[in-house]
Design a protein around this motif. Structure first.
Motif, PDB file in Angstrom:
ATOM      1  N   ALA A  50      26.258 -17.720  88.578  1.00  0.00           N
ATOM      2  CA  ALA A  50      26.128 -17.511  87.133  1.00  0.00           C
ATOM      3  C   ALA A  50      24.808 -16.844  86.779  1.00  0.00           C
ATOM      4  CB  ALA A  50      26.251 -18.849  86.409  1.00  0.00           C
ATOM      5  N   ASN A  51      23.737 -17.196  87.493  1.00  0.00           N
ATOM      6  CA  ASN A  51      22.443 -16.580  87.208  1.00  0.00           C
ATOM      7  C   ASN A  51      22.491 -15.065  87.429  1.00  0.00           C
ATOM      8  OD1 ASN A  51      21.175 -19.027  86.602  1.00  0.00           O
ATOM      9  ND2 ASN A  51      20.653 -19.405  88.744  1.00  0.00           N
ATOM     10  N   SER A  52      23.130 -14.647  88.523  1.00  0.00           N
ATOM     11  CA  SER A  52      23.239 -13.218  88.817  1.00  0.00           C
ATOM     12  C   SER A  52      24.092 -12.509  87.776  1.00  0.00           C
ATOM     13  CB  SER A  52      23.840 -13.015  90.213  1.00  0.00           C
ATOM     14  OG  SER A  52      22.991 -13.533  91.200  1.00  0.00           O
ATOM     15  N   ARG A  53      25.147 -13.173  87.312  1.00  0.00           N
ATOM     16  CA  ARG A  53      26.002 -12.551  86.283  1.00  0.00           C
ATOM     17  C   ARG A  53      25.224 -12.359  84.987  1.00  0.00           C
ATOM     18  NH1 ARG A  53      29.929 -15.940  88.631  1.00  0.00           N
ATOM     19  NH2 ARG A  53      29.625 -17.562  87.060  1.00  0.00           N
ATOM     20  N   ILE A  54      24.473 -13.393  84.581  1.00  0.00           N
ATOM     21  CA  ILE A  54      23.671 -13.288  83.357  1.00  0.00           C
ATOM     22  C   ILE A  54      22.630 -12.178  83.504  1.00  0.00           C
ATOM     23  CG2 ILE A  54      21.921 -14.456  81.938  1.00  0.00           C
ATOM     24  CD1 ILE A  54      23.474 -17.044  82.359  1.00  0.00           C
ATOM     25  N   ALA A  55      21.994 -12.098  84.667  1.00  0.00           N
ATOM     26  CA  ALA A  55      20.990 -11.064  84.903  1.00  0.00           C
ATOM     27  C   ALA A  55      21.605  -9.673  84.836  1.00  0.00           C
ATOM     28  CB  ALA A  55      20.313 -11.284  86.263  1.00  0.00           C
ATOM     29  N   ALA A  56      22.824  -9.541  85.374  1.00  0.00           N
ATOM     30  CA  ALA A  56      23.491  -8.246  85.356  1.00  0.00           C
ATOM     31  C   ALA A  56      23.828  -7.812  83.939  1.00  0.00           C
ATOM     32  CB  ALA A  56      24.760  -8.294  86.206  1.00  0.00           C
ATOM     33  N   VAL A  57      24.333  -8.738  83.118  1.00  0.00           N
ATOM     34  CA  VAL A  57      24.678  -8.403  81.731  1.00  0.00           C
ATOM     35  C   VAL A  57      23.413  -8.118  80.929  1.00  0.00           C
ATOM     36  CG1 VAL A  57      25.793  -9.211  79.628  1.00  0.00           C
ATOM     37  CG2 VAL A  57      26.795  -9.764  81.842  1.00  0.00           C
ATOM     38  N   PHE A  58      22.372  -8.907  81.171  1.00  0.00           N
ATOM     39  CA  PHE A  58      21.087  -8.650  80.508  1.00  0.00           C
ATOM     40  C   PHE A  58      20.597  -7.234  80.813  1.00  0.00           C
ATOM     41  CE2 PHE A  58      16.540  -8.372  81.571  1.00  0.00           C
ATOM     42  CZ  PHE A  58      15.981  -8.459  80.302  1.00  0.00           C
ATOM     43  N   THR A  59      20.658  -6.847  82.093  1.00  0.00           N
ATOM     44  CA  THR A  59      20.213  -5.512  82.502  1.00  0.00           C
ATOM     45  C   THR A  59      21.031  -4.429  81.824  1.00  0.00           C
ATOM     46  OG1 THR A  59      19.485  -6.355  84.648  1.00  0.00           O
ATOM     47  CG2 THR A  59      19.862  -3.975  84.474  1.00  0.00           C
TER      48      THR A  59
END
Length: 299
Positions: free
Chosen positions: A188-197
């Protein structure tokens, strides 16, 4: 900043031709030999975004200006030009040779899963240049020659074949320089980081004085993502090792340097487009991040 270059602009600049919508219903595709397009007297390639993709096999020495970065390439290089990132390049040798093809998103829209933008070389922080040895140059050159021959043919399904050739180039490049971004986000952390980017990059490049960077804080992004600011900050830090604020500041500095180098806008105009109401605040922010004043980057 220079305006968006359209296909019509490209054909007029390169060939003094009026674009007549060749294969417009297919998203357009064309392929060229580089030496046939660099006729004496042609205007230099402007620093701007395009509304089309481009893949080039370039031989010879070039300076490639991409966003705020400058890359010097020599010998044989495979280049992937992202329509969302402004670029230009300067040949440093008169005997540059090679090939390039251009196409629009729609050329692939119904034929691949996802988007071309998900490919590592077209991601916002992707590496667009792949250095080639002689054997690799020969292999990629053969693919471009096949595309040239196929485009001239009367084969009913030639564009299906050409799409396969383009993907052969893409995957050939990825084998040269594998990227972990090919893999799905594991948590989930990687998904949030990807959407943030993605939300961060979507605000760039700044192309007019009336455009303004709006999402400037962790709170702004958290509201867009419908998560608590603390949760966003923890996810970004865990996934990337950097804070949300650092990511935003780094991207602001990158865009500021690009605007300082490639526009004639004054400091006040640049500070406004980047969300600073007071130029003094922009100057203080820029000096804190770079240890230099904005005027240092004026060229």
């Amino acid at each position: 900043m220079e305006p968006l270059e359209t296909l019509a602009d490209f054909y007029e600049r390169k060939f003094d031709l009026k674009f007549d919508g060749i294969n417009a219903d297919l998203g357009h595709f064309n392929v060229f030999r580089l030496e046939e397009c660099n006729a004496p007297g042609r205007p230099p390639v402007q620093y701007s975004r395009r509304d089309f993709y481009k893949i080039a096999l370039m031989r010879g020495k070039h300076l490639y200006h991409y966003g705020d970065k400058t890359l010097e390439v020599s010998d044989s290089t495979l280049m992937f030009f992202n329509p969302e990132v402004p670029y230009t390049f300067e040949p440093l040798t008169e005997d540059a040779t090679g090939y390039f093809c251009i196409f629009k998103d729609a050329f692939f829209a119904e034929y691949i899963r996802g988007s071309l933008k998900e490919l590592p070389m077209y991601s916002p922080n992707g590496k667009p240049a792949y250095l080639l040895n002689q054997q690799q140059d020969d292999a990629f050159a053969q693919i471009f020659v096949k595309m040239i021959d196929e485009l001239k043919s009367d084969y009913t399904f030639k564009f299906d074949l050409i799409r396969n050739y383009i993907m052969e180039i893409v995957h050939g490049a990825l084998k040269l320089q594998p990227s972990e971004t090919l893999y799905k986000h594991a948590d989930a952390n990687s998904r949030i980081a990807a959407v943030f980017t993605e939300l961060l990059e979507r605000q760039f490049p700044i192309e007019s004085r009336s455009q303004q960077f709006k999402l400037r804080s962790a709170k702004d992004f958290a509201e867009k993502l419908n998560v608590h600011t603390n949760h966003l900050n923890r996810a970004i830090k865990t996934a990337t090792g950097k804070t949300t604020t650092t990511h935003i500041a780094d991207r602001l500095v990158t865009e500021a340097i690009a605007l300082l180098k490639h526009t004639n806008w004054n400091i006040s105009e640049i500070s406004y487009t980047l969300g600073f109401e007071d130029p003094a605040h922009f100057n203080n922010f820029f000096k804190k991040q770079t240890t230099h004043t904005p005027r240092t980057y004026r060229i």
